[in-house]
Scaffold this motif. Structure first.
Motif, PDB file in Angstrom:
ATOM      1  N   VAL A 299      93.490  86.333 -39.053  1.00 38.38           N
ATOM      2  CA  VAL A 299      93.164  85.402 -39.827  1.00 38.38           C
ATOM      3  C   VAL A 299      94.569  85.498 -40.792  1.00 38.38           C
ATOM      4  N   LEU A 300      94.936  86.666 -41.205  1.00 40.21           N
ATOM      5  CA  LEU A 300      96.170  86.957 -42.083  1.00 40.21           C
ATOM      6  C   LEU A 300      97.241  86.345 -41.474  1.00 40.21           C
ATOM      7  N   ARG A 301      97.235  86.565 -40.107  1.00 40.61           N
ATOM      8  CA  ARG A 301      98.445  86.128 -39.440  1.00 40.61           C
ATOM      9  C   ARG A 301      98.699  84.609 -39.538  1.00 40.61           C
TER      10      ARG A 301
ATOM     11  N   TRP B 229     101.556  81.535 -30.549  1.00 40.34           N
ATOM     12  CA  TRP B 229     101.211  82.118 -31.673  1.00 40.34           C
ATOM     13  C   TRP B 229      99.930  81.560 -32.027  1.00 40.34           C
ATOM     14  N   TRP B 230      99.613  80.174 -32.014  1.00 40.25           N
ATOM     15  CA  TRP B 230      98.456  79.661 -32.317  1.00 40.25           C
ATOM     16  C   TRP B 230      97.295  79.843 -31.615  1.00 40.25           C
ATOM     17  N   SER B 231      97.795  79.930 -30.172  1.00 40.20           N
ATOM     18  CA  SER B 231      96.205  80.206 -29.282  1.00 40.20           C
ATOM     19  C   SER B 231      96.062  81.793 -29.506  1.00 40.20           C
ATOM     20  N   GLY B 232      97.315  82.534 -29.535  1.00 37.83           N
ATOM     21  CA  GLY B 232      96.897  83.983 -29.850  1.00 37.83           C
ATOM     22  C   GLY B 232      96.102  84.484 -30.825  1.00 37.83           C
ATOM     23  N   LEU B 233      96.377  83.835 -32.287  1.00 35.29           N
ATOM     24  CA  LEU B 233      95.543  84.158 -33.266  1.00 35.29           C
ATOM     25  C   LEU B 233      94.165  83.739 -33.050  1.00 35.29           C
ATOM     26  N   TRP B 234      93.776  82.472 -32.413  1.00 36.07           N
ATOM     27  CA  TRP B 234      92.648  81.905 -32.159  1.00 36.07           C
ATOM     28  C   TRP B 234      91.783  82.898 -31.394  1.00 36.07           C
ATOM     29  N   ALA B 235      92.557  83.371 -30.253  1.00 33.08           N
ATOM     30  CA  ALA B 235      91.900  83.992 -29.430  1.00 33.08           C
ATOM     31  C   ALA B 235      91.423  85.520 -29.838  1.00 33.08           C
ATOM     32  N   ASP B 236      92.363  85.975 -30.684  1.00 34.02           N
ATOM     33  CA  ASP B 236      91.951  87.206 -31.327  1.00 34.02           C
ATOM     34  C   ASP B 236      90.842  87.157 -32.555  1.00 34.02           C
ATOM     35  N   ARG B 237      91.230  85.896 -33.226  1.00 35.34           N
ATOM     36  CA  ARG B 237      90.156  85.849 -34.186  1.00 35.34           C
ATOM     37  C   ARG B 237      88.618  85.486 -33.357  1.00 35.34           C
ATOM     38  N   THR B 238      88.454  84.927 -32.246  1.00 30.61           N
ATOM     39  CA  THR B 238      87.486  84.743 -31.606  1.00 30.61           C
ATOM     40  C   THR B 238      86.701  86.050 -31.274  1.00 30.61           C
ATOM     41  N   LEU B 239      87.357  86.965 -31.054  1.00 34.25           N
ATOM     42  CA  LEU B 239      86.945  88.290 -30.575  1.00 34.25           C
ATOM     43  C   LEU B 239      86.665  89.307 -31.521  1.00 34.25           C
ATOM     44  N   ALA B 240      87.541  89.409 -32.559  1.00 31.30           N
ATOM     45  CA  ALA B 240      87.395  90.538 -33.435  1.00 31.30           C
ATOM     46  C   ALA B 240      87.806  90.179 -35.039  1.00 31.30           C
ATOM     47  N   SER B 241      86.820  89.234 -35.432  1.00 30.45           N
ATOM     48  CA  SER B 241      86.820  89.106 -36.952  1.00 30.45           C
ATOM     49  C   SER B 241      85.551  88.828 -37.463  1.00 30.45           C
TER      50      SER B 241
ATOM     51  N   HIS C 106      74.647  82.010 -32.669  1.00 26.03           N
ATOM     52  CA  HIS C 106      75.592  80.937 -32.064  1.00 26.03           C
ATOM     53  C   HIS C 106      75.965  81.198 -30.928  1.00 26.03           C
ATOM     54  N   ALA C 107      76.552  82.518 -30.680  1.00 28.46           N
ATOM     55  CA  ALA C 107      77.174  82.845 -29.081  1.00 28.46           C
ATOM     56  C   ALA C 107      76.957  84.158 -29.127  1.00 28.46           C
ATOM     57  N   SER C 108      77.148  84.354 -27.773  1.00 29.46           N
ATOM     58  CA  SER C 108      77.060  86.021 -27.011  1.00 29.46           C
ATOM     59  C   SER C 108      78.451  86.396 -27.106  1.00 29.46           C
ATOM     60  N   HIS C 109      78.575  87.775 -26.903  1.00 31.58           N
ATOM     61  CA  HIS C 109      79.936  88.320 -26.752  1.00 31.58           C
ATOM     62  C   HIS C 109      80.389  87.622 -25.385  1.00 31.58           C
ATOM     63  N   GLU C 110      79.849  87.471 -24.369  1.00 31.84           N
ATOM     64  CA  GLU C 110      80.053  86.909 -23.166  1.00 31.84           C
ATOM     65  C   GLU C 110      81.021  85.851 -23.380  1.00 31.84           C
ATOM     66  N   GLN C 111      80.090  84.581 -24.328  1.00 35.82           N
ATOM     67  CA  GLN C 111      80.615  83.348 -24.642  1.00 35.82           C
ATOM     68  C   GLN C 111      81.835  83.234 -25.447  1.00 35.82           C
ATOM     69  N   LEU C 112      81.943  84.472 -26.119  1.00 34.23           N
ATOM     70  CA  LEU C 112      83.165  84.458 -27.153  1.00 34.23           C
ATOM     71  C   LEU C 112      84.441  84.983 -26.341  1.00 34.23           C
ATOM     72  N   ARG C 113      84.023  85.838 -25.217  1.00 30.95           N
ATOM     73  CA  ARG C 113      85.196  85.954 -24.410  1.00 30.95           C
ATOM     74  C   ARG C 113      85.669  84.943 -23.371  1.00 30.95           C
ATOM     75  N   ALA C 114      84.862  83.918 -23.317  1.00 31.59           N
ATOM     76  CA  ALA C 114      85.093  82.793 -22.533  1.00 31.59           C
ATOM     77  C   ALA C 114      86.016  81.872 -23.390  1.00 31.59           C
TER      78      ALA C 114
ATOM     79  N   ALA D 180      89.430  83.304 -23.867  1.00 37.70           N
ATOM     80  CA  ALA D 180      90.280  83.014 -22.423  1.00 37.70           C
ATOM     81  C   ALA D 180      90.856  81.587 -22.315  1.00 37.70           C
ATOM     82  N   ALA D 181      89.681  80.453 -22.773  1.00 44.35           N
ATOM     83  CA  ALA D 181      89.990  79.195 -22.940  1.00 44.35           C
ATOM     84  C   ALA D 181      91.435  79.005 -23.984  1.00 44.35           C
ATOM     85  N   TRP D 182      91.431  79.773 -25.053  1.00 41.87           N
ATOM     86  CA  TRP D 182      92.556  79.478 -25.744  1.00 41.87           C
ATOM     87  C   TRP D 182      93.948  80.023 -25.282  1.00 41.87           C
ATOM     88  N   ARG D 183      93.726  81.326 -24.652  1.00 43.25           N
ATOM     89  CA  ARG D 183      94.901  81.816 -23.770  1.00 43.25           C
ATOM     90  C   ARG D 183      95.473  80.806 -22.657  1.00 43.25           C
ATOM     91  N   GLU D 184      94.591  80.287 -22.041  1.00 48.55           N
ATOM     92  CA  GLU D 184      94.845  79.425 -20.983  1.00 48.55           C
ATOM     93  C   GLU D 184      95.516  78.174 -21.504  1.00 48.55           C
TER      94      GLU D 184
END
Length: 273
Positions: free
Chosen positions: A18-20, A213-225, A236-244, A247-251
């Motif tokens: 987030v601070l990124r 930069w933009w996709s990386g920060l959102w991918a990281d935020r989705t997993l660990a924030s 609202h979501a499972s850990h598996e759904q968050l990983r998906a 992955a969509a952000w990184r793709e």
């Protein structure tokens, strides 16, 4: 002074991902609509200052004035103070505050500014009333907020729509309004403001570096924030759904023709004399 207090939960928290994003923000890329109205002597209140990058920029633009940066989260203010100290600024200070009940007298500031704040608060109309109250007659209230439903991107990578739907559900469950941008003028009118100039601005992420930069920060935020924690804890979501979603952000970020646009609404309101 109003006794109303904050009821919303800040969706993002202050994880490194987030601070990124927050430390990337400057007055030029996040408050350009206000800068032409600033004068060297002005006294400015920056609400929701976070790590203080915009606050420090504003302080440098009012060299014989003063800027006070406030945030609802005490922990982030040490970083804001370090930001200002690192630039050698002496005309800035920081404090904890709730925008629904600001601890300042009436008519204190020449300018009251808030960037990406009202989307996260429980009562944005009351927040604007407080901003109006502490603004001096003839002074300015400057507010800018993004609008998640208006964000757009290309190509239509599978999973990105799921991200947008998930984020909006989590933000609303936390008491905020992720589509705040389109509502700013309406909220300002309800708060009693009448002299309102409404504009818009954008952030665009299209180069390989910007996409990474933009996709990386959102991918990281989705997993660990805090956002990730609230998505799971709120059902609202499972850990598996968050990983998906991550992955969509990184793709998307790896697409050579990738493009992402963030629409912001802006209001510049002059308080009646």
């Amino acid at each position: 002074m109003s006794k109303s207090q904050e009821t919303a939960v800040y969706t993002h928290g202050h994880h490194e991902s987030v601070l990124r994003s927050h430390t990337w923000r400057t007055a030029a890329n996040s408050a350009a609509y206000l800068l032409g109205s600033l004068k060297p002597h002005m006294k400015v209140l920056d609400i929701g200052c976070g790590p203080g990058t915009i606050t420090a920029d504003l302080a440098s633009l009012v060299p014989v004035g003063h800027v006070t940066g406030v945030d609802h989260a005490p922990g982030i203010l040490d970083q804001a103070r370090a930001t200002a100290a690192g630039r050698g600024l002496t005309n800035v200070d920081f404090a904890v505050a709730d925008v629904h009940a600001l601890d300042f007298p009436d008519d204190t500031f020449c300018v009251v500014h808030a960037h990406q704040v009202l989307q996260h608060v429980g009562d944005p109309v009351q927040a604007l009333r407080e901003m109006r109250r502490v603004t001096a007659p003839g002074g300015l209230i400057a507010v800018r907020d993004s609008d998640y439903a208006a964000m757009t991107w290309y190509p239509e990578t599978p999973g990105m729509d799921a991200w947008l739907d998930l984020y909006r559900r989590v933000a609303r469950a936390n008491g905020g309004e992720p589509d705040a941008g389109r509502r700013l003028k309406s909220w300002a009118l309800r708060a009693g403001l009448t002299d309102i100039t409404a504009t818009s601005g954008t952030w665009t992420f299209a180069t390989a570096e910007e996409r990474a930069w933009w996709s990386g920060l959102w991918a990281d935020r989705t997993l660990a924030s805090a956002y990730a924690d609230r998505a799971v804890e709120g059902g609202h979501a499972s850990h598996e759904q968050l990983r998906a979603v991550a992955a969509a952000w990184r793709e998307w970020g790896q697409q050579e023709d990738g493009w992402f646009g963030v629409l912001h609404a802006e209001i510049l309101c002059r308080k009646e004399v």
